[in-house]
Motif scaffolding. Structure first.
Motif, PDB file in Angstrom:
ATOM      1  N   GLU A  98       0.838  -1.061  -0.081  1.00  0.00           N
ATOM      2  CA  GLU A  98      -0.027  -0.011   0.024  1.00  0.00           C
ATOM      3  C   GLU A  98       0.918   1.326   0.016  1.00  0.00           C
ATOM      4  OE1 GLU A  98      -0.237  -2.490   2.278  1.00  0.00           O
ATOM      5  OE2 GLU A  98      -0.709  -2.046   4.252  1.00  0.00           O
ATOM      6  N   ASP A  99       2.313   1.077   0.280  1.00  0.00           N
ATOM      7  CA  ASP A  99       3.018   2.304   0.041  1.00  0.00           C
ATOM      8  C   ASP A  99       3.258   2.695  -1.452  1.00  0.00           C
ATOM      9  OD1 ASP A  99       4.786   1.066   2.830  1.00  0.00           O
ATOM     10  OD2 ASP A  99       3.176   2.859   2.789  1.00  0.00           O
ATOM     11  N   THR A 100       2.934   1.819  -2.290  1.00  0.00           N
ATOM     12  CA  THR A 100       3.236   2.066  -3.858  1.00  0.00           C
ATOM     13  C   THR A 100       2.648   3.150  -4.265  1.00  0.00           C
ATOM     14  OG1 THR A 100       3.502  -0.353  -4.184  1.00  0.00           O
ATOM     15  CG2 THR A 100       2.980   1.116  -5.980  1.00  0.00           C
ATOM     16  N   ALA A 101       3.448   4.078  -4.964  1.00  0.00           N
ATOM     17  CA  ALA A 101       2.749   5.436  -5.412  1.00  0.00           C
ATOM     18  C   ALA A 101       4.033   6.341  -5.977  1.00  0.00           C
ATOM     19  CB  ALA A 101       2.442   6.296  -4.121  1.00  0.00           C
ATOM     20  N   VAL A 102       3.632   7.345  -6.574  1.00  0.00           N
ATOM     21  CA  VAL A 102       4.475   8.108  -7.100  1.00  0.00           C
ATOM     22  C   VAL A 102       4.866   9.076  -5.813  1.00  0.00           C
ATOM     23  CG1 VAL A 102       5.151  10.064  -8.535  1.00  0.00           C
ATOM     24  CG2 VAL A 102       3.902   8.198  -9.393  1.00  0.00           C
ATOM     25  N   TYR A 103       6.139   9.258  -5.436  1.00  0.00           N
ATOM     26  CA  TYR A 103       6.452  10.181  -4.282  1.00  0.00           C
ATOM     27  C   TYR A 103       7.047  11.498  -5.001  1.00  0.00           C
ATOM     28  CZ  TYR A 103       5.738   6.378  -1.031  1.00  0.00           C
ATOM     29  OH  TYR A 103       5.038   5.511  -0.337  1.00  0.00           O
ATOM     30  N   TYR A 104       6.363  12.573  -4.023  1.00  0.00           N
ATOM     31  CA  TYR A 104       7.082  13.891  -4.524  1.00  0.00           C
ATOM     32  C   TYR A 104       7.648  14.599  -3.461  1.00  0.00           C
ATOM     33  CZ  TYR A 104       3.730  13.152  -8.606  1.00  0.00           C
ATOM     34  OH  TYR A 104       3.234  12.832  -9.549  1.00  0.00           O
ATOM     35  N   CYS A 105       8.393  15.373  -3.623  1.00  0.00           N
ATOM     36  CA  CYS A 105       9.106  16.443  -2.769  1.00  0.00           C
ATOM     37  C   CYS A 105       8.369  17.684  -2.974  1.00  0.00           C
ATOM     38  CB  CYS A 105      10.428  16.460  -3.050  1.00  0.00           C
ATOM     39  SG  CYS A 105      11.514  17.658  -1.644  1.00  0.00           S
ATOM     40  N   ALA A 106       7.969  18.707  -2.038  1.00  0.00           N
ATOM     41  CA  ALA A 106       7.419  19.603  -2.034  1.00  0.00           C
ATOM     42  C   ALA A 106       8.056  20.608  -0.996  1.00  0.00           C
ATOM     43  CB  ALA A 106       5.930  19.797  -1.804  1.00  0.00           C
ATOM     44  N   ALA A 107       8.148  21.978  -1.311  1.00  0.00           N
ATOM     45  CA  ALA A 107       8.547  22.975  -0.301  1.00  0.00           C
ATOM     46  C   ALA A 107       7.879  24.243  -0.312  1.00  0.00           C
ATOM     47  CB  ALA A 107      10.129  23.247  -0.774  1.00  0.00           C
ATOM     48  N   GLU A 108       7.654  24.768   0.795  1.00  0.00           N
ATOM     49  CA  GLU A 108       6.852  26.167   0.907  1.00  0.00           C
ATOM     50  C   GLU A 108       7.659  27.014   1.831  1.00  0.00           C
ATOM     51  OE1 GLU A 108       4.042  27.568  -1.204  1.00  0.00           O
ATOM     52  OE2 GLU A 108       5.580  28.860  -0.513  1.00  0.00           O
ATOM     53  N   ALA A 109       7.460  28.396   1.738  1.00  0.00           N
ATOM     54  CA  ALA A 109       7.950  29.473   2.658  1.00  0.00           C
ATOM     55  C   ALA A 109       7.116  29.285   3.801  1.00  0.00           C
ATOM     56  CB  ALA A 109       8.069  30.758   1.966  1.00  0.00           C
ATOM     57  N   ILE A 110       8.035  29.311   5.080  1.00  0.00           N
ATOM     58  CA  ILE A 110       7.226  29.245   6.370  1.00  0.00           C
ATOM     59  C   ILE A 110       6.036  30.202   6.445  1.00  0.00           C
ATOM     60  CG2 ILE A 110       7.511  29.454   8.735  1.00  0.00           C
ATOM     61  CD1 ILE A 110      10.423  28.284   8.562  1.00  0.00           C
ATOM     62  N   TYR A 111       6.214  31.404   5.952  1.00  0.00           N
ATOM     63  CA  TYR A 111       5.278  32.544   6.098  1.00  0.00           C
ATOM     64  C   TYR A 111       3.718  32.189   5.672  1.00  0.00           C
ATOM     65  CZ  TYR A 111       5.893  34.604   1.687  1.00  0.00           C
ATOM     66  OH  TYR A 111       6.070  35.049   0.322  1.00  0.00           O
ATOM     67  N   ARG A 112       3.953  31.098   4.626  1.00  0.00           N
ATOM     68  CA  ARG A 112       2.767  30.640   3.838  1.00  0.00           C
ATOM     69  C   ARG A 112       2.008  29.541   4.426  1.00  0.00           C
ATOM     70  NH1 ARG A 112       1.759  32.221  -1.677  1.00  0.00           N
ATOM     71  NH2 ARG A 112       0.992  30.071  -1.934  1.00  0.00           N
ATOM     72  N   THR A 113       2.622  28.903   5.488  1.00  0.00           N
ATOM     73  CA  THR A 113       1.765  27.824   6.100  1.00  0.00           C
ATOM     74  C   THR A 113       1.998  27.825   7.577  1.00  0.00           C
ATOM     75  OG1 THR A 113       1.801  25.500   6.247  1.00  0.00           O
ATOM     76  CG2 THR A 113       4.021  26.265   6.000  1.00  0.00           C
ATOM     77  N   ALA A 165       1.150  24.010  -2.450  1.00  0.00           N
ATOM     78  CA  ALA A 165       2.456  24.673  -2.505  1.00  0.00           C
ATOM     79  C   ALA A 165       3.021  24.930  -3.768  1.00  0.00           C
ATOM     80  CB  ALA A 165       3.255  23.632  -1.705  1.00  0.00           C
ATOM     81  N   ARG A 166       3.959  25.817  -3.876  1.00  0.00           N
ATOM     82  CA  ARG A 166       4.374  26.577  -5.013  1.00  0.00           C
ATOM     83  C   ARG A 166       5.449  25.816  -5.683  1.00  0.00           C
ATOM     84  NH1 ARG A 166       5.492  32.606  -3.083  1.00  0.00           N
ATOM     85  NH2 ARG A 166       6.303  31.051  -1.385  1.00  0.00           N
ATOM     86  N   SER A 167       6.308  24.892  -5.020  1.00  0.00           N
ATOM     87  CA  SER A 167       7.398  24.232  -5.672  1.00  0.00           C
ATOM     88  C   SER A 167       7.168  22.760  -5.281  1.00  0.00           C
ATOM     89  CB  SER A 167       8.470  24.684  -4.771  1.00  0.00           C
ATOM     90  OG  SER A 167       8.686  26.250  -4.877  1.00  0.00           O
ATOM     91  N   TRP A 168       7.413  22.227  -6.421  1.00  0.00           N
ATOM     92  CA  TRP A 168       7.347  20.498  -6.282  1.00  0.00           C
ATOM     93  C   TRP A 168       8.293  19.982  -7.369  1.00  0.00           C
ATOM     94  CZ3 TRP A 168       3.527  17.665  -3.705  1.00  0.00           C
ATOM     95  CH2 TRP A 168       2.641  18.758  -3.140  1.00  0.00           C
ATOM     96  N   GLY A 169       8.718  18.674  -7.084  1.00  0.00           N
ATOM     97  CA  GLY A 169       9.677  17.911  -7.612  1.00  0.00           C
ATOM     98  C   GLY A 169       8.605  17.171  -8.917  1.00  0.00           C
ATOM     99  N   ARG A 170       9.186  16.600  -9.568  1.00  0.00           N
ATOM    100  CA  ARG A 170       8.587  15.597 -10.701  1.00  0.00           C
ATOM    101  C   ARG A 170       8.219  14.309 -10.264  1.00  0.00           C
ATOM    102  NH1 ARG A 170      11.330  17.055 -16.508  1.00  0.00           N
ATOM    103  NH2 ARG A 170      11.086  18.962 -16.651  1.00  0.00           N
TER     104      ARG A 170
END
Length: 126
Positions: free
Chosen positions: A89-104, A113-118
């Motif tokens: 059940e862990d099978t999936a596409v895994y993405y990394c995301a980042a966001e500025a602290i002041y936006r969350t 989030a504004r920034s994602w990997g592929r």
């Protein structure tokens, strides 16, 4: 410009381990929260684990607690997700995301989030 590149996915049998890596650039870890998300076909992308250096905080969804470990290496600008005792059940596409602290308000990037990997595919066979 914030850039995120995931690697480390692959095929593994149930019970096995993988370590995902998110290579980052364009921002300081102290100013951002970084998270790992995953998505399977037909379902929405959901958070798995997050890290906030500023708050010295990590977060895990219940289904991965005790099996996954998130960490960061500031000197290398890397974020890792060590995944042990993997389940089908862990099978999936895994993405990394980042966001500025002041936006969350949490230690996790929001789903918009504004920034994602592929993404990197993780497949766990039974």
């Amino acid at each position: 410009e914030v850039q995120l590149v995931e690697s480390g996915g692959g095929f593994v049998q149930a019970g096995g381990s993988l370590r995902l890596t998110c290579a980052t650039s364009g921002f300081a870890f102290a100013d951002y929260v970084i998270g790992w998300f995953r998505q399977v076909p037909g379902k929405e992308r959901g958070v798995v684990s997050c890290i906030s250096e500023a708050d010295d905080d990590t977060y895990y969804i219940d289904s991965v607690k005790g099996r996954f470990t998130i960490s960061s290496d500031n000197a290398k600008n890397m974020v890792y997700l060590q995944m042990d005792n993997l389940k089908p059940e862990d099978t999936a596409v895994y993405y990394c995301a980042a966001e500025a602290i002041y936006r969350t308000r949490t230690s996790c990037p929001p789903t918009d989030a504004r920034s994602w990997g592929r993404g990197t595919q993780v497949t766990v066979t039974s």
